[in-house]
Design a protein around this motif. Structure first.
Motif, PDB file in Angstrom:
ATOM      1  N   PRO A   1      34.006   5.063  72.255  1.00 16.75           N
ATOM      2  CA  PRO A   1      33.380   5.451  71.182  1.00 16.75           C
ATOM      3  C   PRO A   1      32.168   6.076  70.873  1.00 16.75           C
ATOM      4  CG  PRO A   1      34.071   3.063  71.339  1.00 16.75           C
ATOM      5  CD  PRO A   1      34.696   3.994  72.443  1.00 16.75           C
ATOM      6  N   ALA A   2      31.799   6.538  72.748  1.00 19.52           N
ATOM      7  CA  ALA A   2      30.468   7.220  73.244  1.00 19.52           C
ATOM      8  C   ALA A   2      31.000   8.633  72.725  1.00 19.52           C
ATOM      9  CB  ALA A   2      30.629   7.120  74.527  1.00 19.52           C
ATOM     10  N   ALA A   3      32.004   8.746  73.296  1.00 15.80           N
ATOM     11  CA  ALA A   3      32.666  10.147  72.883  1.00 15.80           C
ATOM     12  C   ALA A   3      32.545  10.746  71.197  1.00 15.80           C
ATOM     13  CB  ALA A   3      34.146  10.518  73.219  1.00 15.80           C
ATOM     14  N   LEU A   4      32.711   9.322  70.277  1.00 17.15           N
ATOM     15  CA  LEU A   4      32.949   9.864  68.944  1.00 17.15           C
ATOM     16  C   LEU A   4      31.997   9.872  68.668  1.00 17.15           C
ATOM     17  CD1 LEU A   4      35.768   7.046  68.131  1.00 17.15           C
ATOM     18  CD2 LEU A   4      35.895   9.751  68.148  1.00 17.15           C
ATOM     19  N   TYR A   5      30.841   9.441  68.759  1.00 19.46           N
ATOM     20  CA  TYR A   5      29.262   9.099  67.869  1.00 19.46           C
ATOM     21  C   TYR A   5      28.649  10.630  68.757  1.00 19.46           C
ATOM     22  CZ  TYR A   5      29.583   3.555  68.229  1.00 19.46           C
ATOM     23  OH  TYR A   5      29.791   2.474  67.718  1.00 19.46           O
ATOM     24  N   ARG A   6      29.099  11.486  70.142  1.00 18.65           N
ATOM     25  CA  ARG A   6      28.640  12.621  70.302  1.00 18.65           C
ATOM     26  C   ARG A   6      29.269  13.395  69.684  1.00 18.65           C
ATOM     27  NH1 ARG A   6      29.522  11.630  74.878  1.00 18.65           N
ATOM     28  NH2 ARG A   6      27.310  10.552  75.878  1.00 18.65           N
ATOM     29  N   ALA A   7      30.505  13.361  69.048  1.00 19.30           N
ATOM     30  CA  ALA A   7      31.210  14.203  68.462  1.00 19.30           C
ATOM     31  C   ALA A   7      30.438  14.692  67.441  1.00 19.30           C
ATOM     32  CB  ALA A   7      32.069  13.881  68.531  1.00 19.30           C
ATOM     33  N   PHE A   8      29.825  13.510  66.273  1.00 22.89           N
ATOM     34  CA  PHE A   8      29.469  13.182  65.127  1.00 22.89           C
ATOM     35  C   PHE A   8      27.996  13.673  65.253  1.00 22.89           C
ATOM     36  CE2 PHE A   8      26.603  11.230  61.641  1.00 22.89           C
ATOM     37  CZ  PHE A   8      27.743  11.311  60.187  1.00 22.89           C
ATOM     38  N   LEU A   9      27.012  13.269  66.169  1.00 24.59           N
ATOM     39  CA  LEU A   9      25.721  14.196  66.480  1.00 24.59           C
ATOM     40  C   LEU A   9      25.571  15.358  66.852  1.00 24.59           C
ATOM     41  CD1 LEU A   9      24.529  11.049  68.730  1.00 24.59           C
ATOM     42  CD2 LEU A   9      23.388  11.527  66.374  1.00 24.59           C
ATOM     43  N   ARG A  10      26.795  15.815  66.963  1.00 25.56           N
ATOM     44  CA  ARG A  10      26.643  17.351  67.831  1.00 25.56           C
ATOM     45  C   ARG A  10      26.723  18.509  65.937  1.00 25.56           C
ATOM     46  NH1 ARG A  10      30.157  17.346  70.693  1.00 25.56           N
ATOM     47  NH2 ARG A  10      29.587  17.235  72.900  1.00 25.56           N
ATOM     48  N   ARG A  11      28.006  17.239  65.573  1.00 23.71           N
ATOM     49  CA  ARG A  11      28.416  18.285  64.365  1.00 23.71           C
ATOM     50  C   ARG A  11      26.859  18.378  63.352  1.00 23.71           C
ATOM     51  NH1 ARG A  11      33.027  20.066  62.610  1.00 23.71           N
ATOM     52  NH2 ARG A  11      34.362  19.613  62.883  1.00 23.71           N
ATOM     53  N   CYS A  12      26.309  16.952  63.482  1.00 22.56           N
ATOM     54  CA  CYS A  12      24.910  16.553  62.690  1.00 22.56           C
ATOM     55  C   CYS A  12      23.770  17.994  63.150  1.00 22.56           C
ATOM     56  CB  CYS A  12      24.431  15.237  62.523  1.00 22.56           C
ATOM     57  SG  CYS A  12      25.476  14.222  61.978  1.00 22.56           S
ATOM     58  N   HIS A  13      24.070  18.414  64.479  1.00 22.80           N
ATOM     59  CA  HIS A  13      23.068  19.199  64.608  1.00 22.80           C
ATOM     60  C   HIS A  13      22.384  20.637  64.153  1.00 22.80           C
ATOM     61  CE1 HIS A  13      22.442  17.227  69.471  1.00 22.80           C
ATOM     62  NE2 HIS A  13      22.165  16.298  67.942  1.00 22.80           N
ATOM     63  N   SER A  14      24.338  21.251  63.749  1.00 26.46           N
ATOM     64  CA  SER A  14      23.985  22.352  63.110  1.00 26.46           C
ATOM     65  C   SER A  14      23.235  22.414  61.316  1.00 26.46           C
ATOM     66  CB  SER A  14      25.758  22.616  62.696  1.00 26.46           C
ATOM     67  OG  SER A  14      26.316  21.874  61.713  1.00 26.46           O
ATOM     68  N   LEU A  15      23.541  20.902  60.866  1.00 26.78           N
ATOM     69  CA  LEU A  15      22.535  20.951  59.937  1.00 26.78           C
ATOM     70  C   LEU A  15      21.056  21.384  59.807  1.00 26.78           C
ATOM     71  CD1 LEU A  15      23.842  17.764  58.859  1.00 26.78           C
ATOM     72  CD2 LEU A  15      24.706  19.790  58.434  1.00 26.78           C
ATOM     73  N   PRO A  16      20.339  21.653  59.277  1.00 23.78           N
ATOM     74  CA  PRO A  16      18.847  22.165  58.853  1.00 23.78           C
ATOM     75  C   PRO A  16      18.193  21.234  58.868  1.00 23.78           C
ATOM     76  CG  PRO A  16      19.512  22.851  57.406  1.00 23.78           C
ATOM     77  CD  PRO A  16      20.895  22.380  57.463  1.00 23.78           C
ATOM     78  N   CYS A  17      18.686  19.826  58.080  1.00 24.70           N
ATOM     79  CA  CYS A  17      17.482  18.849  57.994  1.00 24.70           C
ATOM     80  C   CYS A  17      17.799  17.200  58.995  1.00 24.70           C
ATOM     81  CB  CYS A  17      18.158  17.595  56.902  1.00 24.70           C
ATOM     82  SG  CYS A  17      17.515  19.361  55.660  1.00 24.70           S
ATOM     83  N   TYR A  18      18.893  18.048  60.194  1.00 24.28           N
ATOM     84  CA  TYR A  18      19.167  16.511  61.542  1.00 24.28           C
ATOM     85  C   TYR A  18      17.621  16.891  61.878  1.00 24.28           C
ATOM     86  CZ  TYR A  18      20.393  13.465  64.993  1.00 24.28           C
ATOM     87  OH  TYR A  18      20.827  12.693  65.650  1.00 24.28           O
ATOM     88  N   GLY A  19      17.429  15.699  62.551  1.00 29.39           N
ATOM     89  CA  GLY A  19      16.482  15.068  63.353  1.00 29.39           C
ATOM     90  C   GLY A  19      14.595  15.730  62.903  1.00 29.39           C
ATOM     91  N   CYS A  20      14.597  15.661  61.585  1.00 27.87           N
ATOM     92  CA  CYS A  20      13.420  15.620  60.472  1.00 27.87           C
ATOM     93  C   CYS A  20      12.684  14.908  60.678  1.00 27.87           C
ATOM     94  CB  CYS A  20      13.551  16.574  59.916  1.00 27.87           C
ATOM     95  SG  CYS A  20      14.718  19.006  60.255  1.00 27.87           S
ATOM     96  N   ALA A  21      11.645  15.080  59.865  1.00 25.46           N
ATOM     97  CA  ALA A  21      10.687  13.726  59.059  1.00 25.46           C
ATOM     98  C   ALA A  21      10.237  14.297  57.763  1.00 25.46           C
ATOM     99  CB  ALA A  21       9.243  13.571  59.522  1.00 25.46           C
TER     100      ALA A  21
END
Length: 365
Positions: free
Chosen positions: A232-252
């Protein structure tokens, strides 16, 4: 939060229960917290208690933060802020920083949430190893994706949705996973499709080539996800890695409005509601209705200025982390001015975008 009605500085009567609250996790679970007598513990103290209750490692500390959130306002708390005091002053904060009507402000009530720290770099996030920390970050990103805060194109939505399928339904099995079985779950597996509303959305739906059912593309992407050997940890990391390409990820995120150009086919002017996403890397303007990114600028690409947001020093919560502060000397709605380079008919031009929002004040801290 319970207990916010106590008088500041008053001691609780003998035998009285101490004020208590729940810190909600991204998956909806809650961690009970005793607040003690007013003014209550700081956000830093409460965050340490939450991390202890969840048995999170020290590496989780910089990745997470406590927020006070309601339908009208979302505030990441600094370690010195005192949530109990801020809850008691919530209506004043809403008057200064929200777009809510008086009736909506009177009904609004915040809750304490454990969420991602907007100041935590994405590069550090992928270095995390603890499965529970990655799961919390995944659950928050999943909620933003399905809620439309991360506008994506259909291929990206399918790729992220496939990982949601893998984490929810287990490894792909052709005999069990079919378009028919995925169809009832689409709202929990795929983000909202962009640009489905309005006149142009209606014209597209009546076009000569209607798009294929979304469950078919999702199923094909699901079939390409890792098998049962992937933890599961690798799957969570894969999901987050894909989200990192989105301009809104990690924003307020906060609501605002921009000027709508007059003329054109519909000939409408006025203000256009938008959502503003601000992160470590830049600013993104989103159409919340059409679920589309209107503009993304990194900080090296823009110059910015606050207009109508002067009059006192310190952050939005005051110098001591709990006072609301005084009224600004300026009048009129605060504006965040974004200046950047663009082009017009192939020629370089300088563009200026004015974002109207009470929360524009908070960008200056």
């Amino acid at each position: 939060m319970e207990g916010e009605g106590e008088e500041e500085g008053a001691s609780a009567p003998p035998g009285a229960a101490a004020p208590a609250a729940l810190a909600f996790l991204p998956d909806g679970a809650g961690v009970p917290l005793a607040l003690g007598p007013p003014p209550g513990p700081t956000a830093g103290e409460l965050l340490r208690r939450v991390q202890g209750a969840l048995r999170l490692p020290p590496a989780a500390a910089p990745a997470l933060a406590l927020w006070l959130c309601s339908p009208l306002l979302e505030v990441q708390l600094k370690p010195r802020h005192r949530p109990l005091r801020l809850v008691r002053r919530w209506p004043e904060l809403l008057l200064r920083f929200s777009l809510g009507s008086p009736a909506a402000i009177a009904r609004d009530e915040p809750c304490l949430q454990l969420r991602r720290n907007v100041f935590f770099p994405k590069s550090k996030e992928l270095e995390l190893e603890e499965e529970e920390v990655l799961r919390l970050l995944y659950e928050e990103a999943r909620g933003h994706l399905l809620g439309g805060r991360f506008p994506v194109d259909p291929p990206t939505g399918e790729a992220l949705g496939a990982l949601l399928c893998r984490l929810r339904l287990g490894p792909f099995q052709p005999a069990h996973h079919t378009p028919h079985t995925l169809r009832p779950l689409l709202s929990e597996l795929l983000p909202p499709a962009p640009g489905r509303g309005g006149l142009w959305g209606a014209l597209r739906r009546w076009g000569p080539r209607p798009p294929p059912p979304p469950e078919e593309g999702l199923l094909r992407a699901f079939a390409r996800t890792p098998g049962p050997q992937e933890p599961p940890a690798a799957l969570y990391r894969a999901f987050l890695r894909r989200c990192h390409s989105l301009p809104c990820y990690g924003c307020a995120f906060f609501p605002g409005a921009i000027e709508r150009p007059s003329g054109g086919l519909l000939g409408r002017g006025g203000l256009r509601p938008v959502t503003v996403a601000v992160g470590l890397e830049g600013v993104t303007i989103i159409d919340p209705r059409e679920k589309q990114v209107l503009l993304t600028l990194t900080f090296p690409e823009l110059s910015w200025e606050l207009v109508g947001a002067v009059g006192h020093e310190g952050d939005a919560m005051g110098q001591e982390g709990d006072a609301v502060g005084q009224e600004e000397d300026s009048v009129g709605p605060p504006q965040l001015w974004l200046e950047f380079d663009g082009d017009h008919e192939g020629a370089p031009v300088n563009r200026l975008l004015r974002v109207f929002s009470p929360q524009g004040r908070s960008c200056g801290g």
